[in-house]
Design a protein around this motif. Structure first.
Motif, PDB file in Angstrom:
ATOM      1  N   TYR A   1     -93.173  16.398   6.538  1.00 15.44           N
ATOM      2  CA  TYR A   1     -94.520  16.532   5.971  1.00 15.44           C
ATOM      3  C   TYR A   1     -94.963  17.997   6.007  1.00 15.44           C
ATOM      4  O   TYR A   1     -95.426  18.544   5.001  1.00 15.44           O
ATOM      5  CB  TYR A   1     -95.491  15.638   6.759  1.00 15.44           C
ATOM      6  CG  TYR A   1     -96.941  15.898   6.450  1.00 15.44           C
ATOM      7  CD1 TYR A   1     -97.520  15.414   5.278  1.00 15.44           C
ATOM      8  CD2 TYR A   1     -97.727  16.631   7.329  1.00 15.44           C
ATOM      9  CE1 TYR A   1     -98.851  15.656   4.992  1.00 15.44           C
ATOM     10  CE2 TYR A   1     -99.064  16.881   7.048  1.00 15.44           C
ATOM     11  CZ  TYR A   1     -99.616  16.394   5.886  1.00 15.44           C
ATOM     12  OH  TYR A   1    -100.935  16.646   5.605  1.00 15.44           O
ATOM     13  N   THR A   2     -94.779  18.630   7.164  1.00 20.17           N
ATOM     14  CA  THR A   2     -95.168  20.039   7.313  1.00 20.17           C
ATOM     15  C   THR A   2     -94.354  20.929   6.373  1.00 20.17           C
ATOM     16  O   THR A   2     -94.906  21.822   5.718  1.00 20.17           O
ATOM     17  CB  THR A   2     -94.975  20.490   8.775  1.00 20.17           C
ATOM     18  OG1 THR A   2     -95.749  19.641   9.623  1.00 20.17           O
ATOM     19  CG2 THR A   2     -95.404  21.929   8.969  1.00 20.17           C
TER      20      THR A   2
ATOM     21  N   PHE B   1     -84.094  14.828   5.267  1.00 20.69           N
ATOM     22  CA  PHE B   1     -84.340  13.487   4.732  1.00 20.69           C
ATOM     23  C   PHE B   1     -83.249  12.511   5.175  1.00 20.69           C
ATOM     24  O   PHE B   1     -83.534  11.384   5.582  1.00 20.69           O
ATOM     25  CB  PHE B   1     -84.421  13.535   3.199  1.00 20.69           C
ATOM     26  CG  PHE B   1     -84.381  12.175   2.561  1.00 20.69           C
ATOM     27  CD1 PHE B   1     -85.504  11.356   2.573  1.00 20.69           C
ATOM     28  CD2 PHE B   1     -83.212  11.706   1.978  1.00 20.69           C
ATOM     29  CE1 PHE B   1     -85.456  10.088   2.001  1.00 20.69           C
ATOM     30  CE2 PHE B   1     -83.159  10.446   1.403  1.00 20.69           C
ATOM     31  CZ  PHE B   1     -84.287   9.635   1.417  1.00 20.69           C
ATOM     32  N   THR B   2     -81.988  12.943   5.130  1.00 24.21           N
ATOM     33  CA  THR B   2     -80.901  12.038   5.510  1.00 24.21           C
ATOM     34  C   THR B   2     -80.916  11.727   7.003  1.00 24.21           C
ATOM     35  O   THR B   2     -80.512  10.632   7.406  1.00 24.21           O
ATOM     36  CB  THR B   2     -79.514  12.574   5.090  1.00 24.21           C
ATOM     37  OG1 THR B   2     -79.263  13.801   5.746  1.00 24.21           O
ATOM     38  CG2 THR B   2     -79.410  12.731   3.599  1.00 24.21           C
ATOM     39  N   VAL B   3     -81.380  12.656   7.820  1.00 26.88           N
ATOM     40  CA  VAL B   3     -81.516  12.384   9.256  1.00 26.88           C
ATOM     41  C   VAL B   3     -82.576  11.293   9.470  1.00 26.88           C
ATOM     42  O   VAL B   3     -82.368  10.358  10.244  1.00 26.88           O
ATOM     43  CB  VAL B   3     -81.852  13.665  10.046  1.00 26.88           C
ATOM     44  CG1 VAL B   3     -82.292  13.347  11.464  1.00 26.88           C
ATOM     45  CG2 VAL B   3     -80.653  14.610  10.065  1.00 26.88           C
ATOM     46  N   ILE B   4     -83.691  11.397   8.762  1.00 23.75           N
ATOM     47  CA  ILE B   4     -84.740  10.372   8.855  1.00 23.75           C
ATOM     48  C   ILE B   4     -84.186   9.024   8.380  1.00 23.75           C
ATOM     49  O   ILE B   4     -84.377   7.993   9.044  1.00 23.75           O
ATOM     50  CB  ILE B   4     -85.986  10.775   8.043  1.00 23.75           C
ATOM     51  CG1 ILE B   4     -86.658  11.991   8.680  1.00 23.75           C
ATOM     52  CG2 ILE B   4     -86.969   9.612   7.928  1.00 23.75           C
ATOM     53  CD1 ILE B   4     -87.748  12.623   7.832  1.00 23.75           C
ATOM     54  N   ALA B   5     -83.497   9.025   7.263  1.00 26.77           N
ATOM     55  CA  ALA B   5     -82.904   7.787   6.740  1.00 26.77           C
ATOM     56  C   ALA B   5     -81.886   7.224   7.735  1.00 26.77           C
ATOM     57  O   ALA B   5     -81.823   6.008   7.946  1.00 26.77           O
ATOM     58  CB  ALA B   5     -82.250   8.044   5.385  1.00 26.77           C
TER      59      ALA B   5
ATOM     60  N   PRO C   1     -90.945   9.805  14.366  1.00 21.19           N
ATOM     61  CA  PRO C   1     -92.249  10.380  13.989  1.00 21.19           C
ATOM     62  C   PRO C   1     -92.234  11.909  13.944  1.00 21.19           C
ATOM     63  O   PRO C   1     -92.900  12.515  13.102  1.00 21.19           O
ATOM     64  CB  PRO C   1     -93.214   9.869  15.060  1.00 21.19           C
ATOM     65  CG  PRO C   1     -92.398   9.275  16.131  1.00 21.19           C
ATOM     66  CD  PRO C   1     -91.018   9.037  15.598  1.00 21.19           C
ATOM     67  N   ILE C   2     -91.435  12.517  14.803  1.00 21.19           N
ATOM     68  CA  ILE C   2     -91.354  13.982  14.825  1.00 21.19           C
ATOM     69  C   ILE C   2     -90.707  14.494  13.544  1.00 21.19           C
ATOM     70  O   ILE C   2     -91.202  15.446  12.921  1.00 21.19           O
ATOM     71  CB  ILE C   2     -90.572  14.464  16.069  1.00 21.19           C
ATOM     72  CG1 ILE C   2     -91.357  14.111  17.338  1.00 21.19           C
ATOM     73  CG2 ILE C   2     -90.277  15.952  16.000  1.00 21.19           C
ATOM     74  CD1 ILE C   2     -90.562  14.255  18.628  1.00 21.19           C
ATOM     75  N   THR C   3     -89.604  13.872  13.130  1.00 18.49           N
ATOM     76  CA  THR C   3     -88.928  14.331  11.915  1.00 18.49           C
ATOM     77  C   THR C   3     -89.769  14.051  10.670  1.00 18.49           C
ATOM     78  O   THR C   3     -89.751  14.847   9.728  1.00 18.49           O
ATOM     79  CB  THR C   3     -87.533  13.700  11.766  1.00 18.49           C
ATOM     80  OG1 THR C   3     -87.626  12.281  11.900  1.00 18.49           O
ATOM     81  CG2 THR C   3     -86.558  14.243  12.788  1.00 18.49           C
ATOM     82  N   ILE C   4     -90.496  12.954  10.678  1.00 19.29           N
ATOM     83  CA  ILE C   4     -91.404  12.686   9.547  1.00 19.29           C
ATOM     84  C   ILE C   4     -92.486  13.757   9.498  1.00 19.29           C
ATOM     85  O   ILE C   4     -92.815  14.269   8.423  1.00 19.29           O
ATOM     86  CB  ILE C   4     -91.999  11.260   9.644  1.00 19.29           C
ATOM     87  CG1 ILE C   4     -90.907  10.225   9.368  1.00 19.29           C
ATOM     88  CG2 ILE C   4     -93.166  11.089   8.675  1.00 19.29           C
ATOM     89  CD1 ILE C   4     -91.321   8.793   9.663  1.00 19.29           C
TER      90      ILE C   4
END
Length: 177
Positions: free
Chosen positions: A127-128, A88-92, A120-123
């Protein structure tokens, strides 16, 4: 991708590829955009606290080791709460730091290319993982909040340690270590 053990290792891989862009480009980027940085009216200029690629690389290495250990322990103990929080922190980080700074600066900023490619890949990975781990809303919230808190603590410690990294490198180059 249906195996959490394989998915867990994507965290340090994505982090490292992203940070390679920063390590490679920061020094030449500062030279190229020196005029823009000097005249920039942003409250906090991009990479204003950056001192050297060598010093930055030590921090990246430490973060890579931490993320690798988190992935290892997640796989070994089949417990992904901490891993999920750090994902999550990487996405943020991609959105808040790189995308926002790039939009504010109005020019290329090191890390933006891989941030845009990996967002988009990390999201999708998150999700997965959410589906595979079957986390409840409370588990997701606590995991993400915990990841954010740990990240701020780690970054704070690394930020305070940067001058020690540089002095270590200077001493080493002078044959004192």
């Amino acid at each position: 991708m249906n195996n959490m053990n394989a998915i867990a290792w994507l965290l340090p891989i994505i982090f490292m590829i992203h940070d390679f862009e920063e390590i490679i480009f920061i020094k030449v980027w500062r030279k190229r955009y020196e005029h823009y940085l000097d005249n920039c009216t942003m409250k906090k200029k991009p990479y204003a606290d950056f001192r050297s690629p060598d010093e930055f690389s030590i921090g990246v290495e430490i973060l890579f080791v931490i993320l690798s250990i988190i992935s290892l322990f997640s796989v070994f103990f089949n417990n992904y709460y901490v891993w999920y929080g750090f994902l999550f922190t990487v996405i943020a980080h991609f959105v808040i730091l790189h995308c926002k700074i790039c939009l504010d600066f109005k020019h290329y900023v090191p890390g933006i290319v891989t941030a845009i490619l990996f967002l988009p890949i990390t999201i999708y990975i998150m999700y997965t993982a959410t589906i595979l781990l079957n986390f409840t809303a409370i588990e997701i919230l606590l995991s993400c909040a915990g990841g954010a808190v740990f990240t701020f603590i780690i970054f704070g410690i690394l930020k305070k340690s940067e001058k020690h990294f540089e002095s270590f490198l200077i001493k080493y180059s002078n044959g004192q270590n």
